[in-house]
Design an enzyme around this catalytic site. Structure first.
Site, PDB file in Angstrom:
ATOM      1  N   PHE A 190       0.853  -1.196   0.000  1.00 58.62           N
ATOM      2  CA  PHE A 190       0.000   0.000   0.000  1.00 58.62           C
ATOM      3  C   PHE A 190       0.890   1.248   0.000  1.00 58.62           C
ATOM      4  CE2 PHE A 190      -2.546   3.250   2.264  1.00 58.62           C
ATOM      5  CZ  PHE A 190      -3.509   3.405   1.298  1.00 58.62           C
ATOM      6  N   ASP A 246       0.236  -7.100   6.456  1.00 55.63           N
ATOM      7  CA  ASP A 246      -0.508  -5.838   6.495  1.00 55.63           C
ATOM      8  C   ASP A 246      -1.965  -6.271   6.477  1.00 55.63           C
ATOM      9  OD1 ASP A 246      -2.003  -3.611   5.953  1.00 55.63           O
ATOM     10  OD2 ASP A 246      -0.662  -2.802   4.420  1.00 55.63           O
ATOM     11  N   ALA A 269      -5.032  -4.806   7.192  1.00 55.13           N
ATOM     12  CA  ALA A 269      -6.160  -3.860   7.190  1.00 55.13           C
ATOM     13  C   ALA A 269      -7.499  -4.548   6.874  1.00 55.13           C
ATOM     14  CB  ALA A 269      -5.891  -2.737   6.197  1.00 55.13           C
ATOM     15  N   LYS A 302     -10.484  -0.095   8.853  1.00 55.33           N
ATOM     16  CA  LYS A 302     -11.148  -0.936   7.851  1.00 55.33           C
ATOM     17  C   LYS A 302     -11.886  -2.066   8.578  1.00 55.33           C
ATOM     18  CE  LYS A 302      -7.820   1.157   5.285  1.00 55.33           C
ATOM     19  NZ  LYS A 302      -6.782   2.030   5.859  1.00 55.33           N
TER      20      LYS A 302
HETATM   21  N1  F0G Z   1      -2.448  -0.859   4.541  1.00 53.11           N
HETATM   22  C1  F0G Z   1      -3.454  -0.930   3.663  1.00 53.11           C
HETATM   23  C2  F0G Z   1      -3.634  -2.170   2.837  1.00 53.11           C
HETATM   24  C3  F0G Z   1      -4.335   0.150   3.497  1.00 53.11           C
HETATM   25  O1  F0G Z   1      -5.318   0.072   2.610  1.00 53.11           O
HETATM   26  C4  F0G Z   1      -4.135   1.311   4.302  1.00 53.11           C
HETATM   27  C5  F0G Z   1      -5.022   2.464   4.170  1.00 53.11           C
HETATM   28  C6  F0G Z   1      -3.071   1.331   5.219  1.00 53.11           C
HETATM   29  C7  F0G Z   1      -2.249   0.223   5.309  1.00 53.11           C
HETATM   30  C8  F0G Z   1      -2.803   2.513   6.079  1.00 53.11           C
HETATM   31  O2  F0G Z   1      -3.725   2.625   7.101  1.00 53.11           O
HETATM   32  O3  F0G Z   1      -4.934   4.770   6.672  1.00 53.11           O
HETATM   33  O4  F0G Z   1      -5.017   3.644   8.903  1.00 53.11           O
HETATM   34  O5  F0G Z   1      -2.955   4.740   8.153  1.00 53.11           O
HETATM   35  N2  F0G Z   1      -5.827   2.606   3.209  1.00 53.11           N
HETATM   36  C9  F0G Z   1      -6.814   3.650   3.014  1.00 53.11           C
HETATM   37  C10 F0G Z   1      -7.491   3.464   1.678  1.00 53.11           C
HETATM   38  C11 F0G Z   1      -6.352   5.028   3.283  1.00 53.11           C
HETATM   39  O6  F0G Z   1      -8.227   4.383   1.269  1.00 53.11           O
HETATM   40  O7  F0G Z   1      -7.316   2.423   1.049  1.00 53.11           O
HETATM   41  P1  F0G Z   1      -4.184   4.013   7.724  1.00 53.11           P
END
Ligand code: F0G
Length: 458
Positions: free
Chosen positions: A124, A214, A216, A257
Site C-alpha cells: 500500500f 498488512d 487492514a 477498515k
Molecule cells: N495498509 C493498507 C492495505 C491500506 O489500505 C491502508 C489504508 C493502510 C495500510 C494505512 O492505514 O490509513 O489507517 O494509516 N488505506 C486507506 C485506503 C487510506 O483508502 O485504502 P491508515
C-alpha cells in the site's frame, strides 16, 4: 421460491445526505483543482472515496464506548483490545497506534534500514512510503495475473512464489521481513489464498526470514478463503483467521477498515523481541504502550468491532454489496478489475475512456466525469497516484489506471449502488465523445494525488 439475500442488520440511526446540481458541482470541482481530496464532503452526494474510517459502528460498539477506561496506563480498554487481538490472531503482544501507517512507522523504525529490501504483494502507498523514506526498496512480487483486469481467478492478490524466492536468494541479508497485504488493496481488493500464505511461510522459514501481514482487511480475506478455497467451507471466519496468522510473525493493522472504527490501529506479534523494540518507538511517536494514540473508548469499540466483523454474516452483508455493484456494471458492460474485490470495485478507466491519452490521466478524468454526472466521489488508483519515477522524474505509466469505488461498511444501501452504476452507465454511453483529460498544474514530490492541482484540457 428461494428467499433473496438481505443484510444481517437493520438501521437505527441515519445521517442525511444532500443532492446537488451539475452547475454547483462544476463550480466546486473547479475550486478544488479537479482533485477529489480537495472537495468539501458536504458537496458530495455518495462518497466512495475510501472505506477507511467511514464505516457505521454498531449499537454494541457505541455501547462499549460508554465503558471506555481513560486511565493513562493499564486501562481495561487496552486489555479488552489486546485480548480480542490475541483471541483472533493468536498474537500475544499488541501495541495500539493511532492508525495503520503509525503501526508501520513504529515497527519499520526498528526493522528497516538504508539499503534493505522488503518483498511483498503490491505494498500500500503508506507502507511503500515508510519503506522508501528509509532508503529501502519495496519490491513488488504480486502474481502477473493481477494486471489483467478481465481475467477471473479466485486469489488475484497472491504473492508470486517464484519472484519471492528469486528476491530471497538475491537480497539475502538485506531482507528484514516479507510483507503480505491481506486483502491486496492496490491490486483491487483481491484476496490471498491460505495455500499462498502457507507457501510464503515455508519459503520464509527456508531463508530464515520473518513474515509480516498488512492486515487492514484480513477479515474480508478470511471470507474469501471460506467461500472460494477448498477445505474451508465448514470453518468459521475466526478459525480461518487464526490459521492465517499462524503463517505470520506479526501484523500491522489499520483498524479503520476491518475493525470498523473511525480511527485506530495496532501492531501485534508473537515475537517478544519485535514487541520490545516497537514499544520504545511507540512511546516516542504514539503514546504510552497501553493507549498509543487512542482513547479508552476507541479501544473498546475496536475490540467489539473486531469481534463482530470476524463473523460470517457481517462480512457476507458487506461483500455481497460490493458484488452487487459489480453485477450492475456487468449488466451495462462496464469493465472493472475482476472478480469484484472485498472493499471496492476498481473500474478499468483505460478501457472506458479509450480516447483519452494516458498522459491526460484517464482514471482521474473518469473520477471527474462521475462527480459531475451525479455528485459521486471515487478515487483514482492510477497514474497520478503512481507518482513519478524517483530517478528519471518521468510519470510511471506501467501499472493499471483504475477508478476505485470503495464502499464504506454498513453505510449505503443497494439503492445507492444503483445510482452509482446508472451514473457510470451514462458516462459509458457517451465515452466516444470524451477525448480530453486533465493536465497537472502543481504537484508534490511524494504522494502527489492528495494535493495535486489539475486543469481540464479544453
Ligand atoms: N495498509 C493498507 C492495505 C491500506 O489500505 C491502508 C489504508 C493502510 C495500510 C494505512 O492505514 O490509513 O489507517 O494509516 N488505506 C486507506 C485506503 C487510506 O483508502 O485504502 P491508515
Amino acid at each position: 421460491m428461494e428467499l433473496p439475500f438481505a443484510e444481517s442488520w437493520k438501521i437505527k440511526m441515519i445521517e442525511p445526505i444532500r443532492k446537488n446540481t451539475r452547475k454547483e458541482r462544476e463550480q466546486w470541482l473547479k475550486e478544488a483543482g479537479y482533485n477529489m481530496f480537495q472537495l468539501k464532503a458536504e458537496h458530495v452526494y455518495i462518497d466512495l472515496l475510501t472505506d477507511s474510517g467511514t464505516g457505521a459502528m454498531s449499537d454494541r460498539q457505541w455501547a462499549s464506548m460508554m465503558l471506555g477506561d481513560e486511565s493513562y496506563a493499564g486501562a481495561t480498554s487496552y486489555y479488552n483490545m489486546k485480548d480480542m487481538v490475541t483471541r483472533i490472531t493468536g498474537f500475544e503482544y499488541a501495541l495500539p497506534t493511532h492508525q495503520g501507517r503509525a503501526a508501520e512507522n513504529v515497527l519499520f523504525s526498528c526493522l528497516v534500514k538504508e539499503g534493505d529490501v522488503c518483498p511483498g504483494n503490491s505494498h500500500f502507498d503508506t507502507t511503500k512510503g515508510h519503506i522508501e523514506s528509509r532508503k529501502a526498496l519495496a519490491l513488488d512480487c504480486t502474481i502477473d495475473e493481477a494486471k489483467d483486469t478481465q481475467l477471473e481467478i479466485p486469489f488475484k492478490g497472491n504473492v508470486d512464489i517464484k519472484k519471492l524466492e528469486a528476491a530471497l536468494a538475491r537480497y539475502g541479508e538485506r531482507i528484514p521481513f516479507i510483507i503480505v497485504t491481506i486483502t491486496n488493496n492496490t491490486a483491487g481488493g483481491q484476496p490471498v489464498s491460505m495455500q499462498n500464505l502457507r507457501n510464503v511461510k515455508i519459503l520464509a522459514d527456508k531463508y530464515d526470514k520473518k513474515v509480516l501481514f498488512d492486515s487492514a482487511r484480513f477479515a474480508e480475506n478470511a471470507y474469501f478463503i471460506k467461500t472460494r478455497e477448498e477445505g474451508y467451507r465448514d470453518k468459521s471466519i475466526k478459525e480461518i483467521c487464526m490459521e492465517m496468522f499462524t503463517h505470520a510473525d506479526g501484523m500491522t493493522m489499520s483498524a479503520k477498515k476491518d475493525a470498523i472504527v473511525n480511527m485506530g490501529g495496532f501492531f501485534a506479534t508473537r515475537l517478544k523481541e519485535w514487541y520490545d523494540a516497537a514499544k520504545v518507538k511507540g512511546i516516542v511517536y504514539e503514546g504510552f504502550i497501553t493507549y498509543g494514540g487512542m482513547n479508552g473508548r476507541d479501544m473498546n469499540a475496536l475490540a467489539t468491532g473486531l469481534d463482530e466483523n470476524t463473523e460470517f454474516d457481517n462480512l457476507e452483508s458487506r461483500i455481497k454489496q460490493v458484488e452487487y455493484l459489480g453485477k450492475k456494471l456487468d449488466e451495462y458492460g462496464i469493465p472493472y478489475q475482476r472478480p469484484a474485490g472485498g472493499h471496492a470495485i476498481f473500474v478499468d478507466a483505460a478501457k472506458v475512456l479509450i480516447h483519452v491519452p494516458k498522459e491526460q490521466f484517464p482514471a482521474q478524468t473518469l473520477a471527474i466525469e462521475l462527480y459531475l454526472e451525479a455528485g459521486i466521489r471515487g478515487c483514482e488508483i492510477g497514474y497520478i497516484l503512481a507518482d513519478r519515477d524517483p530517478v528519471t522524474r518521468q510519470n510511471r505509466f506501467d501499472g493499471l489506471d483504475l477508478l476505485r469505488l470503495a464502499i464504506p461498511r454498513r453505510v449505503y444501501t443497494d439503492n445507492h449502488m444503483n445510482v452509482t452504476a446508472a451514473a457510470l452507465k451514462n458516462i459509458y454511453d457517451r465515452r466516444e465523445d470524451i477525448t480530453k483529460g486533465v493536465k497537472i498544474i502543481r504537484e508534490a514530490e511524494l504522494l502527489r494525488h492528495f494535493t495535486v492541482e489539475l486543469k481540464r484540457i479544453e
